[in-house]
Design an enzyme around this catalytic site. Sequence first.
Site, PDB file in Angstrom:
ATOM      1  N   ASP A 149       0.904  -1.105  -0.298  1.00  0.00           N
ATOM      2  CA  ASP A 149      -0.559   0.082  -0.169  1.00  0.00           C
ATOM      3  C   ASP A 149       0.936   1.415  -0.043  1.00  0.00           C
ATOM      4  O   ASP A 149       1.836   1.631   0.948  1.00  0.00           O
ATOM      5  CB  ASP A 149      -1.212   0.087   1.660  1.00  0.00           C
ATOM      6  CG  ASP A 149      -2.115   1.600   1.411  1.00  0.00           C
ATOM      7  OD1 ASP A 149      -2.830   1.244   0.342  1.00  0.00           O
ATOM      8  OD2 ASP A 149      -1.062   2.135   2.337  1.00  0.00           O
ATOM      9  N   HIS A 158      -7.834   9.256  -1.901  1.00  0.00           N
ATOM     10  CA  HIS A 158      -7.202   9.518  -0.481  1.00  0.00           C
ATOM     11  C   HIS A 158      -8.746   9.619   0.581  1.00  0.00           C
ATOM     12  O   HIS A 158      -8.340   9.030   1.403  1.00  0.00           O
ATOM     13  CB  HIS A 158      -6.415   9.494  -0.690  1.00  0.00           C
ATOM     14  CG  HIS A 158      -4.806   9.460   0.496  1.00  0.00           C
ATOM     15  ND1 HIS A 158      -3.615   9.098   0.544  1.00  0.00           N
ATOM     16  CD2 HIS A 158      -5.691   9.279   1.456  1.00  0.00           C
ATOM     17  CE1 HIS A 158      -3.344   9.233   1.205  1.00  0.00           C
ATOM     18  NE2 HIS A 158      -4.346   8.987   2.005  1.00  0.00           N
ATOM     19  N   TYR A 174       3.132   9.579  -0.048  1.00  0.00           N
ATOM     20  CA  TYR A 174       4.078   9.637   0.380  1.00  0.00           C
ATOM     21  C   TYR A 174       4.997   9.921   0.256  1.00  0.00           C
ATOM     22  O   TYR A 174       5.994   9.761   0.748  1.00  0.00           O
ATOM     23  CB  TYR A 174       3.852   8.261   0.915  1.00  0.00           C
ATOM     24  CG  TYR A 174       2.929   7.864   1.251  1.00  0.00           C
ATOM     25  CD1 TYR A 174       1.588   8.703   1.572  1.00  0.00           C
ATOM     26  CD2 TYR A 174       2.108   6.027   1.638  1.00  0.00           C
ATOM     27  CE1 TYR A 174       0.377   7.786   2.843  1.00  0.00           C
ATOM     28  CE2 TYR A 174       1.122   5.879   2.077  1.00  0.00           C
ATOM     29  CZ  TYR A 174      -0.266   6.402   2.631  1.00  0.00           C
ATOM     30  OH  TYR A 174      -0.945   6.155   3.652  1.00  0.00           O
ATOM     31  N   LYS A 223      -2.729   5.558  -4.098  1.00  0.00           N
ATOM     32  CA  LYS A 223      -4.319   6.827  -3.885  1.00  0.00           C
ATOM     33  C   LYS A 223      -4.068   7.850  -4.376  1.00  0.00           C
ATOM     34  O   LYS A 223      -3.077   8.436  -4.860  1.00  0.00           O
ATOM     35  CB  LYS A 223      -4.425   6.738  -2.470  1.00  0.00           C
ATOM     36  CG  LYS A 223      -4.071   5.706  -1.436  1.00  0.00           C
ATOM     37  CD  LYS A 223      -4.526   5.968  -0.227  1.00  0.00           C
ATOM     38  CE  LYS A 223      -4.108   4.394   0.832  1.00  0.00           C
ATOM     39  NZ  LYS A 223      -2.492   4.232   0.775  1.00  0.00           N
TER      40      LYS A 223
HETATM   41  N1  LIG Z   1      -5.857   5.787   3.749  1.00  0.00           N
HETATM   42  C1  LIG Z   1      -4.836   7.380   4.245  1.00  0.00           C
HETATM   43  O1  LIG Z   1      -5.694   8.317   4.789  1.00  0.00           O
HETATM   44  C2  LIG Z   1      -3.981   6.527   5.591  1.00  0.00           C
HETATM   45  C3  LIG Z   1      -3.509   6.915   6.758  1.00  0.00           C
HETATM   46  C4  LIG Z   1      -2.846   6.223   7.027  1.00  0.00           C
HETATM   47  C5  LIG Z   1      -1.812   5.479   6.821  1.00  0.00           C
HETATM   48  N2  LIG Z   1      -2.382   4.438   5.400  1.00  0.00           N
HETATM   49  C6  LIG Z   1      -1.717   3.678   5.590  1.00  0.00           C
HETATM   50  O2  LIG Z   1      -1.141   2.286   6.477  1.00  0.00           O
HETATM   51  C7  LIG Z   1      -0.418   1.682   6.878  1.00  0.00           C
HETATM   52  C8  LIG Z   1      -0.379   1.336   8.632  1.00  0.00           C
HETATM   53  O3  LIG Z   1      -0.443   2.402   8.838  1.00  0.00           O
HETATM   54  P1  LIG Z   1       0.030   3.602   9.973  1.00  0.00           P
HETATM   55  O4  LIG Z   1       2.002   4.240   9.075  1.00  0.00           O
HETATM   56  O5  LIG Z   1      -0.282   5.335   9.896  1.00  0.00           O
HETATM   57  O6  LIG Z   1       1.166   3.244  11.203  1.00  0.00           O
HETATM   58  P2  LIG Z   1       1.080   1.506  11.976  1.00  0.00           P
HETATM   59  O7  LIG Z   1       1.030   0.459  10.862  1.00  0.00           O
HETATM   60  O8  LIG Z   1       0.136   1.767  13.009  1.00  0.00           O
HETATM   61  O9  LIG Z   1       2.614   2.083  12.697  1.00  0.00           O
HETATM   62  C9  LIG Z   1       3.972   1.949  12.256  1.00  0.00           C
HETATM   63  C10 LIG Z   1       4.713   2.231  13.534  1.00  0.00           C
HETATM   64  O10 LIG Z   1       4.276   1.288  14.522  1.00  0.00           O
HETATM   65  C11 LIG Z   1       6.011   0.425  13.988  1.00  0.00           C
HETATM   66  N3  LIG Z   1       5.936  -0.638  13.629  1.00  0.00           N
HETATM   67  C12 LIG Z   1       5.363  -1.683  13.099  1.00  0.00           C
HETATM   68  N4  LIG Z   1       5.547  -2.984  14.166  1.00  0.00           N
HETATM   69  C13 LIG Z   1       5.715  -3.016  14.950  1.00  0.00           C
HETATM   70  C14 LIG Z   1       6.020  -4.004  15.796  1.00  0.00           C
HETATM   71  N5  LIG Z   1       5.164  -5.536  15.875  1.00  0.00           N
HETATM   72  N6  LIG Z   1       6.061  -3.726  17.189  1.00  0.00           N
HETATM   73  C15 LIG Z   1       6.619  -2.198  17.673  1.00  0.00           C
HETATM   74  N7  LIG Z   1       6.398  -1.536  16.881  1.00  0.00           N
HETATM   75  C16 LIG Z   1       5.755  -1.664  15.392  1.00  0.00           C
HETATM   76  C17 LIG Z   1       6.613   1.372  12.902  1.00  0.00           C
HETATM   77  O11 LIG Z   1       7.969   1.167  13.888  1.00  0.00           O
HETATM   78  P3  LIG Z   1       9.584   1.025  12.367  1.00  0.00           P
HETATM   79  O12 LIG Z   1       8.908   1.873  11.487  1.00  0.00           O
HETATM   80  O13 LIG Z   1       9.820   1.738  12.693  1.00  0.00           O
HETATM   81  O14 LIG Z   1       9.491  -0.369  12.491  1.00  0.00           O
HETATM   82  C18 LIG Z   1       5.690   2.548  13.004  1.00  0.00           C
HETATM   83  O15 LIG Z   1       6.779   3.141  13.937  1.00  0.00           O
HETATM   84  C19 LIG Z   1       0.987   3.656   6.422  1.00  0.00           C
HETATM   85  O16 LIG Z   1       1.990   2.580   6.437  1.00  0.00           O
HETATM   86  C20 LIG Z   1      -0.533   3.896   4.495  1.00  0.00           C
HETATM   87  O17 LIG Z   1       0.290   2.898   3.913  1.00  0.00           O
HETATM   88  C21 LIG Z   1      -3.761   4.744   4.970  1.00  0.00           C
END
Ligand SMILES: NC(=O)c1ccc[n+]([C@@H]2O[C@H](COP(=O)([O-])OP(=O)(O)OC[C@H]3O[C@@H](n4cnc5c(N)ncnc54)[C@H](OP(=O)(O)O)[C@@H]3O)[C@@H](O)[C@H]2O)c1
Length: 300
Positions: A63, A126, A68, A93
């Site tokens: 994704d 998005h 980004y 997106k």
């Molecule tokens: N549609 C939208 O509006 C929207 C909004 C936000 C996000 N997204 C998508 O959703 C994806 C996921 O959401 P997100 O990136 O916001 O947050 P997330 O996946 O909830 O959290 C990512 C964070 O958690 C850490 N992490 C990951 N796995 C871990 C584990 N097993 N143990 C401890 N820490 C861990 C990562 O650190 P490290 O990377 O340092 O390991 C990073 O700091 C995004 O990357 C994006 O592709 C979409």
Amino acid sequence: MCLVMFYIERVKPITKLDETMREILLNDTNKVPIVGFGTYKSMGQDGVESVNYALSNGYRLIDTAAIYGNEVAVGKGIKASGISREEIFVTTKLWRENLGYEATKAELKKSLNRLDLQYLDLYLIHWPANAKNYDNWQKTNADSWRAMEELQAEGKIKSIGVSNFFQEHLDALFQTAKVLPSINQIEFHPGYWQPELTEYCKNQNIVVESWSPLARGKVFGNEALEAIAKKHKKTVSQVCLRWIIQHDVIVIPKSVTPKRIEENINLFDFELTSEEVELINNLPEMGFSGEMPNSWPDRV
Ligand SMILES: NC(=O)c1ccc[n+]([C@@H]2O[C@H](COP(=O)([O-])OP(=O)(O)OC[C@H]3O[C@@H](n4cnc5c(N)ncnc54)[C@H](OP(=O)(O)O)[C@@H]3O)[C@@H](O)[C@H]2O)c1
């Protein structure tokens, strides 16, 4: 609208997670892995390497998004993996400042160029145009959607969907859509999971995909989650992700850390009990991003 009704009756997404296939069937008959890989903030070499590592560790859904600024890196990571294009489900997106019929077509072309791909598996709006930012937000979303329907018919996108759409945005889109959104990607994690919107999407045959499944790290340290993790000999991250997929919702955790990338897809050797699911459902608010479809660019 007839076509939409036909799809609704003919193809129902699975209501129970298929543990062997680990895929969900979309309303357009395409299949999507239930565990994918997020890339927000994975820039440059981190983006290339984390995507490559994720793909070599079994992830098949990647994704990204135009905003980004890492589509080039994601494309390189996909190439570096050596895995054939057809095996990988790639999502990007359309950014909310580029809505409209012509802009949507131009933006898809730019994204495909940056990713160095011939087609997308999923293209999402998005964020919806909203009343705060657009005089006629319904028409703006409808115009983008019409462009996406045409791009899908041309074969440039396999599935089309939305992100951060509330019921009001979906209902408005249904007025003119010829094709139903296949997915609505929304904020969904313990402590903020929008159960009513999720239920509404399911009733409309739209699969929900969770963004920020770990609330960007804010789930860690919660005692209830830690106790459940200890009981199952799993991590808090795995408990959160498992809870989400047991709701038949797709997860796309982001990490640039190899051990975490491995951990986050290792979800299929345990199951939360209905009591545990219920307990997590009822956790108090935690980790809400404050981002709202109705008020962007302001946060609540
Ligand atoms: N549609 C939208 O509006 C929207 C909004 C936000 C996000 N997204 C998508 O959703 C994806 C996921 O959401 P997100 O990136 O916001 O947050 P997330 O996946 O909830 O959290 C990512 C964070 O958690 C850490 N992490 C990951 N796995 C871990 C584990 N097993 N143990 C401890 N820490 C861990 C990562 O650190 P490290 O990377 O340092 O390991 C990073 O700091 C995004 O990357 C994006 O592709 C979409």
